[in-house]
Design an enzyme around this catalytic site. Structure first.
Site, PDB file in Angstrom:
ATOM      1  N   ASP A  55       0.869  -1.176   0.000  1.00  0.00           N
ATOM      2  CA  ASP A  55       0.000   0.000   0.000  1.00  0.00           C
ATOM      3  C   ASP A  55       0.911   1.233   0.000  1.00  0.00           C
ATOM      4  OD1 ASP A  55      -2.283   1.632   0.404  1.00  0.00           O
ATOM      5  OD2 ASP A  55      -1.868   1.683   2.539  1.00  0.00           O
ATOM      6  N   PHE A 112     -10.890  22.261  -7.890  1.00  0.00           N
ATOM      7  CA  PHE A 112     -10.003  21.300  -8.573  1.00  0.00           C
ATOM      8  C   PHE A 112     -10.809  20.075  -9.010  1.00  0.00           C
ATOM      9  CE2 PHE A 112      -7.341  17.552  -8.672  1.00  0.00           C
ATOM     10  CZ  PHE A 112      -6.166  17.984  -9.275  1.00  0.00           C
TER      11      PHE A 112
END
EC number: 7.6.2.1
Length: 1008
Positions: A358, A505
């Site tokens: 991860d 954004f």
């Protein structure tokens, strides 16, 4: 016939999973719930009280070795097949099962205690209050918050791996209620859809009945608080809709499986080969008898007679060895806090080819730090930030003089002001009572606005890092609402800016913008920041941006380009009218709005380039390099954005500096996938970056081709991966490569991947212990994985391989002696050694020296870490193969033959003493063979050898029924036994010496 149908229905009913249904949950009235829902508890246990014994017995007897011994032991109840005493067969089998059950019981009790600890947090039954920085315990609908805005931020990195904070909105009807107590006095309910896998969508309704007209609000994903997320602002109150197995996080987690090590499977194959040899040997014996009389019964008697070819002690020795390795790992001071949760697979740590990791919380700390500001002609790093601070103080202390060419000071001032204004960050102040933080009050008068009481909230940690940096250099964001924001100068003056427009954004635009009007001057400015690929065409021509972006990216910094454009009042009014008109259009609204905004995004003035670093965990770079040198291929699977994932891959040196990166273009159908795979095929030695959506398309149509190409890459980065996708990738590698996989993660979203891998490692994260609890091994820092694999993985595999083969040798040598004995005495199925001699041979006479092999090591830990290339040899499985096994078979046949024939030749006059002679020589041979195998002596090994020899010599006094004491104390007996032992062992010592001298293994070259 009706009875059969009834039975089938009963079986079907028992097996059928409970159907997931939509539900209605009443506020404050749990008694109105029509159905019982699952308990909200974490469960990592494999068994319960009822299934423990049957479950463990099944896991044991599915191995050929144990099943075979159960059949042999049961055959001794048949009088015509009985050979020797019952206890010689049942005692070892019972001991093996007892040891296994005790070990499994200890593991289960540990799991139970851990689950109990996690499940001991108490919450009210239906409506749950969760404070800031606390984990949400169940899937809920967001009813109310202490924040005035009626919204809050949550961190979802434990659920989906994304580092951006998510905004959640409370149900408007319940947020407007005057007091918290009113939540339980109104007549209202929530309707929720049936539990589903998708963590990014939800459909439901909120209805309040006790007002006229009734209020109906639709509920979507922004009104939910999923379990395993963390409240980042304020206190939230929610109504629970899903618990236990129905929660989104649990539905995305696969069931834990019983993991079996590769070494166990290899030994299982070898025991099958031994059984075949045993049957062939028995058939040969019966054939040499001429198949006389009841030959079939004789065949079975020979099978039982040679049953020691497959030693029952193999499993118990290996299991006790595994427990010893686990204890050594947990006691290693160099990797403190490491916990072995599954004690059955420590050897897997020495056979790994793929490591799937991860990103957030595993490789990185998820803490952003501002590192670099570049103005084109000058660059500032962490050591020169004080210069920026002095420029800011200077620019606000004196009025700016009009100059034709801007000074460095004014350029820095413009850049810092742009960074301080262009964002979505909100400062939050918590009221304090005697220094203790409490929830924000409704009046602002009492609040403490001092710098040390301010925290920042935003959807992205990057933005918070930028605003914190502007604060550190003197320009502080002190307040923000929907209409305005306020900055504080180094001198303490407050500057107010009115927010006219804000453009958030998006992953498509890769940029965000804001239009502000300064209160003091009335100047209107359009600020914009974004990724270099999006901003390069927007800013005015320059010759440094592309090069500097590349330099920063190579350093592993996340870059943002900041630009501005000054607008006149007329320009802004014209833009506003066109913008509002576009927002009202019915057809192609998004395109029209984007077109109007793009009309502003032309010839913008480039102010600066910023570099923010996501801090890596301690020693991540050297650890990844160590693993790469060991031949381990590393894949990074993350739920985060493509740009972020690529950046971390470079900064952590997962992708080396001089390596090309192939970003797999988004594909949505078979044709696009085919074209993109072809273009990827033409690349050589380059890392692959692919998104979860594209990966799914590729796997649907070209699974084999994709995996084959990806496996050739030195590194692979998969971004936007769901928890189930992570587990799917693990299973793909297992199916297509037949190599051992390891998964490492720290969050709830990594549990599926950890459980699917051959070896799962969990890191105790800041946000919880879900990954750590579900893993086979738990560590406290990523850097510990290096020592765990290189040292403990190596030792566990090498030791188990040596131990397993030696225990087999111990069984084969006595079976060879039995075969020689039977063939000399007219192929009679009569045992050479009976009763206690057989039990003693496998236990007190040889057990301690053989088991002491778990202390042996071929290289020192420092050497294994210094030369990780040694690990590559382990993955080839050469320590335990059919080749090494055949060598041991030859050794056993040679030694068994020498011991038996030697005894018959040297003691032809004292033939009645053949048992005493051959058995004594056998014990001495075994002790010498252990000494021959040892590569690094430990004081306990010497003690074990002496104890075993002492036990044998002491027991001679009690073995009157087998040995003649007056004979074995004679000098003739002693020298003849020594000669037989010498002939059986000396050639092997000579061969070992010659091999080490002329063809030494790689590890011995290093140790010398």
């Amino acid at each position: 016939m009706p009875n059969i149908i009834c039975c089938e229905c009963l079986v079907h009913t028992c097996r059928r999973k409970k159907e997931l249904k939509a539900r209605t949950v009443w506020l404050g009235h749990p008694e109105k719930c029509e159905e019982k829902y699952p308990k909200n508890a974490i469960k990592n246990q494999k068994y319960n009280i009822v299934t423990f014994v049957p479950g463990v017995l099944y896991q044991q007897f599915k191995f050929f070795l144990n099943l075979y011994f159960l059949v042999v032991a049961c055959s001794q109840f048949v009088p015509s097949l009985k050979i020797g005493y019952l206890y010689t067969y049942w005692a070892p089998l019972g001991f093996v099962l007892a040891v296994t059950m005790v070990r499994e019981a200890v593991d289960e009790v540990r799991r139970c205690r851990r689950d109990k600890e996690m499940n001991s947090q108490l919450y009210s039954k239906l409506t749950v209050r969760v404070r800031k920085a606390h984990l949400i315990p169940a899937d809920m609908i967001f009813m109310r918050t202490s924040e005035k805005t009626g919204s809050c931020f949550i961190r979802t990195d434990q659920l989906d791996g994304e580092t951006d904070w998510k905004l959640r909105i409370a149900v408007a009807c319940t947020q407007r209620l005057p007091a918290l107590g009113d939540l339980f006095s109104i007549s209202a309910y929530v309707y929720a859809q049936k539990p589903e896998l998708d963590i990014h969508s939800f459909e439901g309704n909120f209805t309040r009945e006790d007002c006229d007209p009734p209020i109906h609000d639709s509920l979507s994903i922004e009104n939910t608080l999923w379990a395993s997320t963390v409240v980042a602002s304020g206190t939230v109150i929610g109504v629970v809709i899903y618990t236990g197995k129905e929660m989104r996080s649990v539905l995305n987690t696969s069931q834990s499986k019983n993991k079996v090590g590769l070494l166990d499977l290899e030994l299982n194959r070898l025991t099958k080969a031994l059984f075949l040899a045993q049957v062939v040997l028995s058939v040969v014996m019966v054939a040499l008898q001429g198949f006389l009389g009841p030959w079939f019964r004789n065949l079975f008697r020979f099978v039982v007679l040679f049953s020691y070819i497959i030693p029952i002690s193999l499993r118990v020795n290996l299991d006790m060895g595994k427990s010893a390795y686990g204890w050594m790992i947990m006691k290693d001071e160099n990797i403190p806090g490491t916990v072995v949760r599954t004690s059955t697979i420590p050897e897997e740590l020495g056979r790994l080819v793929y490591l799937l990791t991860d990103k957030t919380g595993t490789l990185t700390q998820n803490e952003m730090v501002f590192k670099r500001l570049h103005l084109g002609t000058v660059s500032y790093g962490t050591d020169t930030m004080d210069e920026i601070q002095s420029h800011i103080i200077q620019s606000y202390a004196q009025p700016p003089a009009p100059k034709v060419r801007k000074s460095v000071s004014s350029r820095i001032h413009e850049a810092v002001k742009a960074i301080a204004l262009c964002h979505n960050v909100t400062p939050v102040y918590e009221s304090r009572v005697n220094g203790v933080s409490t929830e924000p009050e409704s009046t602002e008068a009492d609040q403490d606005f001092s710098d040390d009481n301010r925290t920042y909230q935003a959807s992205s940690p990057d933005e918070v890092a930028l605003v914190r940096w502007t604060e550190s250099v003197g320009l502080t964001l002190v307040n923000r609402d929907l209409m305005s924001l306020q900055l504080k100068t180094p001198a303490g003056h407050i500057l107010t800016y009115y927010i006219l427009q804000i453009f958030p954004f998006t992953s498509e635009s890769k940029r965000m913008g804001i239009i502000v009007r300064e209160e003091a001057t009335g100047d209107i400015t359009f600020y914009m920041k974004g990724a270099d690929v999006a901003m390069a065409s927007i800013v005015q021509y320059n010759d440094w941006l592309e090069e500097e972006c590349g330099n920063m990216a190579r350093e592993g910094l996340r870059t943002l380009v900041v630009a501005k454009k000054s607008l006149t009042e007329e320009q802004y009014q014209d833009f506003e009218s066109r913008y509002n008109q576009a927002k009202l259009s019915i057809h192609d609204r998004a395109l029209k709005v984007a077109a109007v905004v793009e009309s502003l995004e032309r010839e913008m003035e480039l102010l600066c380039l910023t570099g923010v670093e996501d801090q890596l965990q301690a020693d991540v770079r050297p650890t990844l390099e160590l693993l790469r040198n060991a031949g381990i291929k590393i894949w990074m699977l993350t739920g985060d954005k493509l740009e972020t994932a690529t950046c971390i891959a470079k900064s952590s040196h997962l992708v080396s500096r001089n390596q090309d990166v192939h970003v797999f273009r988004p594909v949505s159908n078979r044709g696009e996938a085919h074209l993109e795979l072809n273009s990827f095929r033409r690349k050589h030695d380059c890392a692959l970056v692919i998104s979860g959506d594209s990966l799914e398309v590729c796997l649907r149509y070209y699974e084999h081709e994709f995996v084959e190409l990806a496996c050739q890459c030195p590194a692979v980065v998969c971004c936007r991966c769901s928890p189930t996708q992570k587990a799917q990738i693990v299973r793909l590698l297992q199916q297509h490569t037949d190599n051992r996989t390891c998964a490492i993660g720290d969050g709830g979203n990594d549990v599926s991947m950890i459980q699917a891998a051959d070896c799962g490692i969990g890191i105790e994260g800041k946000e919880g212990k879900q990954a750590s609890l579900a893993a086979d091994f738990s560590i406290t820092q990523f850097k510990h994985i290096g020592r765990l694999l290189m040292v403990h993985g190596r030792n566990s595999y090498k030791r188990s391989a040596a131990l397993g083969q030696f225990v087999m040798h111990r069984g084969m040598i006595i079976s060879t002696m039995q075969a020689v004995f039977s063939s000399i005495f007219y192929f009679a199925s009569v045992p050479l050694y009976q009763g206690f001699l057989m039990v003693g041979y496998a236990t007190i006479y040889t057990m301690f020296p053989v088991f002491s092999l778990v202390l042996d090591q071929d290289v020192k830990p420092e050497m294994a870490l210094l030369y990780p290339e040694l690990y590559k040899d382990l993955t080839k499985g050469r320590s335990l193969s059919f080749k090494t096994f055949l060598i041991w078979v030859l050794i056993s046949v040679y030694q068994g033959g020498i011991l038996m024939y030697g005894a018959l030749v040297l003691f032809d006059q004292e033939f009645v003493h053949v048992v005493a002679i051959s058995f004594t020589a056998l014990i001495l041979t075994e002790l010498l063979m252990v000494a021959l195998m040892v590569r690094t002596w430990h004081w306990l090994m010497v003690v074990a050898e002496l104890i075993s020899l002492g036990c044998y010599l002491a027991s001679l006094a009690f073995l009157n029924e087998y040995f003649d004491l007056s004979f074995i104390t004679t000098r003739v007996f002693l020298w003849k036994v020594c000669v037989i032992t010498l002939v059986s062992c000396l050639p092997l010592y000579i061969i070992k010496y010659l091999k080490r001298k002329f063809s030494p293994p790689s590890y011995s070259k290093l140790s010398s």
